[in-house]
Design an enzyme around this catalytic site. Structure first.
Site, PDB file in Angstrom:
ATOM      1  N   TYR A   1      -9.983  -1.136  -0.703  1.00 57.11           N
ATOM      2  CA  TYR A   1      -8.795  -0.583  -1.365  1.00 57.11           C
ATOM      3  C   TYR A   1      -9.036   0.875  -1.729  1.00 57.11           C
ATOM      4  CZ  TYR A   1      -4.895  -0.392  -4.737  1.00 57.11           C
ATOM      5  OH  TYR A   1      -3.747  -0.065  -5.428  1.00 57.11           O
TER       6      TYR A   1
ATOM      7  N   ASP B   1       2.798  -3.796  -9.734  1.00 55.10           N
ATOM      8  CA  ASP B   1       2.660  -5.116 -10.355  1.00 55.10           C
ATOM      9  C   ASP B   1       3.253  -5.154 -11.758  1.00 55.10           C
ATOM     10  OD1 ASP B   1       1.273  -5.592  -8.074  1.00 55.10           O
ATOM     11  OD2 ASP B   1      -0.700  -5.694  -9.009  1.00 55.10           O
TER      12      ASP B   1
ATOM     13  N   HIS C   1       0.827  -1.214   0.000  1.00 56.75           N
ATOM     14  CA  HIS C   1       0.000   0.000   0.000  1.00 56.75           C
ATOM     15  C   HIS C   1       0.864   1.269   0.000  1.00 56.75           C
ATOM     16  CE1 HIS C   1      -3.975  -1.895   0.338  1.00 56.75           C
ATOM     17  NE2 HIS C   1      -3.355  -2.824   1.033  1.00 56.75           N
ATOM     18  N   THR C   2       2.073   1.160  -0.489  1.00 57.25           N
ATOM     19  CA  THR C   2       2.937   2.345  -0.635  1.00 57.25           C
ATOM     20  C   THR C   2       2.927   2.868  -2.065  1.00 57.25           C
ATOM     21  OG1 THR C   2       4.784   0.852  -0.965  1.00 57.25           O
ATOM     22  CG2 THR C   2       4.543   1.804   1.242  1.00 57.25           C
TER      23      THR C   2
ATOM     24  N   GLY D   1      -3.180 -12.548  -4.727  1.00 59.19           N
ATOM     25  CA  GLY D   1      -2.240 -11.490  -4.348  1.00 59.19           C
ATOM     26  C   GLY D   1      -0.888 -11.654  -5.016  1.00 59.19           C
ATOM     27  N   LEU D   2      -0.805 -12.505  -6.041  1.00 59.21           N
ATOM     28  CA  LEU D   2       0.474 -12.754  -6.715  1.00 59.21           C
ATOM     29  C   LEU D   2       0.487 -12.141  -8.117  1.00 59.21           C
ATOM     30  CD1 LEU D   2       0.979 -16.450  -5.527  1.00 59.21           C
ATOM     31  CD2 LEU D   2       1.827 -14.334  -4.480  1.00 59.21           C
ATOM     32  N   SER D   3      -0.503 -11.306  -8.370  1.00 62.99           N
ATOM     33  CA  SER D   3      -0.571 -10.512  -9.588  1.00 62.99           C
ATOM     34  C   SER D   3      -0.688 -11.322 -10.878  1.00 62.99           C
ATOM     35  CB  SER D   3       0.620  -9.555  -9.675  1.00 62.99           C
ATOM     36  OG  SER D   3       0.247  -8.473 -10.478  1.00 62.99           O
ATOM     37  N   SER D   4      -1.679 -12.189 -10.888  1.00 59.70           N
ATOM     38  CA  SER D   4      -2.002 -12.878 -12.142  1.00 59.70           C
ATOM     39  C   SER D   4      -2.435 -11.875 -13.197  1.00 59.70           C
ATOM     40  CB  SER D   4      -3.103 -13.910 -11.908  1.00 59.70           C
ATOM     41  OG  SER D   4      -4.332 -13.280 -11.587  1.00 59.70           O
TER      42      SER D   4
END
Ligand code: ADP
Ligand code: MG
Length: 369
Positions: A212, A160, A20-21, A112-115
């Site tokens: 988000y 990502d 979240h940066t 959360g692994l950016s598929s």
């Protein structure tokens, strides 16, 4: 001879630290996974655009003209990532004469692994090589991020896409999201007999979209009240004391301390320190996401606690939160025991058993053949 077909690869990623940066102009430190998307692409001369994914039910059959003129509601959600990339190429003056895309991914979806970035970046790289070889990596990041933000409607930062496109084997990618400056930081787990576990809790991230967006709004409000363009500009956590609202104080404190954690870990690894030393910083990152940013979830906390109790040097949730995956830094010979403990702790509480991957920093997007 000009190339008209081939196969391209783009990886999923795991963010070691810096959560979240990216929408606060801050720092992130991802690495590419050995899991990724294979995009088989073939140029066509007739304006047709045909897509299929082994992980999605419906094929999509459209044209570049339709992409420029049609309402996008007719396209299934998943296809808006690749179609968005195609449309953005054209909108920026890089003509796409037509294309067939056959997609097949090993990245778990929604973990959360950016598929999603593996999908959009594999397509973007194929389009670059086939139709627009002079496009820069910076522009590819902008195109793929636009595909996610505008066409798929997911308001991500550049983490990502940068990870999928710029990571190199054996390294973390240190990215300053304000300046887009990058640095490859060595992350040699093998040399220190360490393993990095990714534990996909398989829990759906139900609240993620609304929460988000709320976090982004809260961070923007905190920055405005502190009188800075973004929370990146606040170096000391004590400055959050100037915020009257305790909730905004906590949100801001997470971002400020998280940026400091990224810098601290980058500094240690740059010096080739034993990565065990970063373990407590990873765990502190989890506590901050759990308590100050409030984006963790019971399965993530359960997995982190179980990993630490079983001897992990550090553990944290990774990705936007509310579900998804946990990472744990463990001695190589403890990897099996830590995975078993996490599985037992999750199933004892009625959560699904996790999918576990041992990951090494892998290659970013590239052409396969
Ligand atoms: P994450 O990127 O963390 O996996 P997201 O919600 O950002 O989760 O992206 C997941 C979405 O990306 C899926 O719902 C789908 O629309 C798209 N997607 C990812 N991988 C594939 C795939 N192999 N085939 C089709 N669509 C995919
Ligand atoms: Mg995504």
């Amino acid at each position: 001879m000009e190339s008209t077909a081939g196969r391209w690869w783009a990886p999923g990623r795991v963010n070691l630290i810096g959560e979240h940066t990216d929408y606060n102009d801050g720092y992130v430190l991802p690495m590419a996974l050995p899991l990724g998307m294979t995009c088989t692409a073939r140029a066509r001369p007739d304006g047709a655009v045909r897509l299929r994914s082994r992980q999605a039910p419906a094929e999509v059959d459209t044209t570049t003209t339709a992409l420029a003129t049609a309402g996008w509601s007719e396209f299934p959600t998943w296809s808006r990532y690749p179609l968005g990339v195609i449309r953005e190429f054209e909108r920026r003056g890089h003509e796409v004469p037509g294309i067939d895309l056959d997609l097949d991914s090993t990245v778990p979806i929604g973990a959360g692994l950016s598929s999603s970035a593996a999908l959009s970046c594999s397509v973007a790289l194929a389009l670059r090589d086939l139709f627009a070889p002079t496009i820069t990596a910076i522009e590819l990041i902008d195109i793929t991020r636009t595909a996610e933000n505008v066409y798929a409607g997911v308001p991500t930062g550049t983490l990502d896409q940068s990870a999928a496109l710029l990571c190199t084997p054996g390294h973390l990618l240190f990215l300053d999201t304000r300046t887009a400056a990058t640095e490859q930081i060595p992350f040699d787990l093998e040399a220190f007999a360490l393993s990095l576990l990714v534990l996909d809790t398989g829990t759906p991230r139900q609240l993620v979209d609304g929460e988000y967006a709320t976090r982004r709004t809260e961070c923007a409000a905190a920055a405005a009240q502190l009188g800075v363009p973004s929370l990146r500009d606040i170096p000391y956590p004590s400055e959050v004391g100037r915020l009257p609202n305790p909730l905004l104080r906590r949100r801001a404190r997470h971002v400020i301390t998280e940026n400091a954690r990224v810098l601290q870990i980058a500094e240690q690894l740059r010096k080739r320190a034993d990565p065990r030393r970063i373990g407590p910083v990873l765990t502190a990152g989890h506590e901050s996401l759990r308590d100050d940013f409030e984006v963790s979830a019971p399965p993530l906390d359960t997995a982190v606690d179980a990993a630490l109790a079983a001897g992990a040097h550090g553990a944290r949730m990774t990705g936007a939160g509310f579900g998804g995956s946990v990472i744990a830094l463990v001695d190589r010979d403890r990897a099996g025991a830590v995975s078993s403990s996490v599985r037992e702790a999750l199933t004892a509480k009625g959560f699904p058993p996790p999918r576990t991957f041992t990951v090494t920093p892998s290659a970013g997007a590239h052409r396969l053949d």
